[in-house]
Design a protein around this motif. Sequence first.
Motif, PDB file in Angstrom:
ATOM      1  N   ALA A   1       0.832  -1.204   0.000  1.00 46.77           N
ATOM      2  CA  ALA A   1       0.000   0.000   0.000  1.00 46.77           C
ATOM      3  C   ALA A   1       0.867   1.255   0.000  1.00 46.77           C
ATOM      4  O   ALA A   1       1.929   1.289   0.633  1.00 46.77           O
ATOM      5  CB  ALA A   1      -0.914   0.010   1.222  1.00 46.77           C
ATOM      6  N   LEU A   2       0.406   2.275  -0.706  1.00 44.69           N
ATOM      7  CA  LEU A   2       1.096   3.561  -0.711  1.00 44.69           C
ATOM      8  C   LEU A   2       1.267   4.070   0.713  1.00 44.69           C
ATOM      9  O   LEU A   2       2.315   4.614   1.069  1.00 44.69           O
ATOM     10  CB  LEU A   2       0.321   4.581  -1.554  1.00 44.69           C
ATOM     11  CG  LEU A   2       0.874   5.997  -1.579  1.00 44.69           C
ATOM     12  CD1 LEU A   2       2.263   6.029  -2.230  1.00 44.69           C
ATOM     13  CD2 LEU A   2      -0.077   6.918  -2.312  1.00 44.69           C
ATOM     14  N   THR A   3       0.263   3.859   1.543  1.00 39.21           N
ATOM     15  CA  THR A   3       0.312   4.348   2.925  1.00 39.21           C
ATOM     16  C   THR A   3       1.350   3.619   3.774  1.00 39.21           C
ATOM     17  O   THR A   3       1.660   4.069   4.881  1.00 39.21           O
ATOM     18  CB  THR A   3      -1.073   4.240   3.583  1.00 39.21           C
ATOM     19  OG1 THR A   3      -1.538   2.890   3.479  1.00 39.21           O
ATOM     20  CG2 THR A   3      -2.063   5.191   2.911  1.00 39.21           C
ATOM     21  N   ASP A   4       1.912   2.508   3.280  1.00 40.13           N
ATOM     22  CA  ASP A   4       2.985   1.814   4.001  1.00 40.13           C
ATOM     23  C   ASP A   4       4.319   2.549   3.880  1.00 40.13           C
ATOM     24  O   ASP A   4       5.254   2.262   4.617  1.00 40.13           O
ATOM     25  CB  ASP A   4       3.167   0.381   3.480  1.00 40.13           C
ATOM     26  CG  ASP A   4       2.013  -0.527   3.850  1.00 40.13           C
ATOM     27  OD1 ASP A   4       1.243  -0.179   4.768  1.00 40.13           O
ATOM     28  OD2 ASP A   4       1.880  -1.590   3.208  1.00 40.13           O
ATOM     29  N   ILE A   5       4.402   3.466   2.919  1.00 42.05           N
ATOM     30  CA  ILE A   5       5.615   4.270   2.737  1.00 42.05           C
ATOM     31  C   ILE A   5       5.311   5.650   3.301  1.00 42.05           C
ATOM     32  O   ILE A   5       4.364   6.307   2.857  1.00 42.05           O
ATOM     33  CB  ILE A   5       5.998   4.385   1.244  1.00 42.05           C
ATOM     34  CG1 ILE A   5       6.185   2.994   0.632  1.00 42.05           C
ATOM     35  CG2 ILE A   5       7.262   5.229   1.083  1.00 42.05           C
ATOM     36  CD1 ILE A   5       6.346   3.012  -0.875  1.00 42.05           C
ATOM     37  N   PRO A   6       6.093   6.110   4.275  1.00 41.31           N
ATOM     38  CA  PRO A   6       5.798   7.435   4.834  1.00 41.31           C
ATOM     39  C   PRO A   6       6.000   8.547   3.814  1.00 41.31           C
ATOM     40  O   PRO A   6       6.876   8.446   2.950  1.00 41.31           O
ATOM     41  CB  PRO A   6       6.795   7.572   5.987  1.00 41.31           C
ATOM     42  CG  PRO A   6       7.863   6.577   5.713  1.00 41.31           C
ATOM     43  CD  PRO A   6       7.261   5.497   4.872  1.00 41.31           C
ATOM     44  N   ARG A   7       5.177   9.588   3.895  1.00 41.52           N
ATOM     45  CA  ARG A   7       5.405  10.755   3.029  1.00 41.52           C
ATOM     46  C   ARG A   7       6.797  11.295   3.308  1.00 41.52           C
ATOM     47  O   ARG A   7       7.235  11.334   4.450  1.00 41.52           O
ATOM     48  CB  ARG A   7       4.370  11.847   3.305  1.00 41.52           C
ATOM     49  CG  ARG A   7       3.083  11.592   2.592  1.00 41.52           C
ATOM     50  CD  ARG A   7       2.249  12.867   2.483  1.00 41.52           C
ATOM     51  NE  ARG A   7       1.127  12.602   1.640  1.00 41.52           N
ATOM     52  CZ  ARG A   7      -0.131  12.499   2.059  1.00 41.52           C
ATOM     53  NH1 ARG A   7      -0.416  12.677   3.326  1.00 41.52           N
ATOM     54  NH2 ARG A   7      -1.095  12.245   1.215  1.00 41.52           N
ATOM     55  N   LEU A   8       7.488  11.681   2.231  1.00 41.18           N
ATOM     56  CA  LEU A   8       8.863  12.165   2.302  1.00 41.18           C
ATOM     57  C   LEU A   8       9.790  11.102   2.886  1.00 41.18           C
ATOM     58  O   LEU A   8      10.788  11.405   3.531  1.00 41.18           O
ATOM     59  CB  LEU A   8       8.958  13.470   3.115  1.00 41.18           C
ATOM     60  CG  LEU A   8       8.146  14.638   2.567  1.00 41.18           C
ATOM     61  CD1 LEU A   8       8.273  15.841   3.490  1.00 41.18           C
ATOM     62  CD2 LEU A   8       8.594  14.990   1.159  1.00 41.18           C
TER      63      LEU A   8
END
Length: 109
Positions: A9-16
């Motif tokens: 999931a995209l949300t598994d990678i923190p923003r920045l």
Amino acid sequence: MTQWIKIGALTDIPRLGSRVVRTPGGNVAVFRTENDDVFALDDRCPHKGGPLSQGIVHNKRVTCPLHNFVIELATGEAVAPDEGCTRAHPAKVENGVVWLSLRQTVPAS
């Protein structure tokens, strides 16, 4: 034909931030920008091999944590006055899922 690997999931990678994917060809860092764009680079700075995944992500660039080389996420090219390049890999987001394609390289003969 491009073969895509599901990363999660995209949300598994923190923003920045980034996530490291271990591959037979070495580690690949998958980065997420503030605007949820994703990019993937070999997890090695072209300067001295520092772990780009531990660098600071800003705009569409990452700064290596060892010697402050700035690398373009889209191309893997160092930003002048620095020189060098790390391999970039295609990455995309579909329905909130991150996908990575690993380019096959052929050794020089």
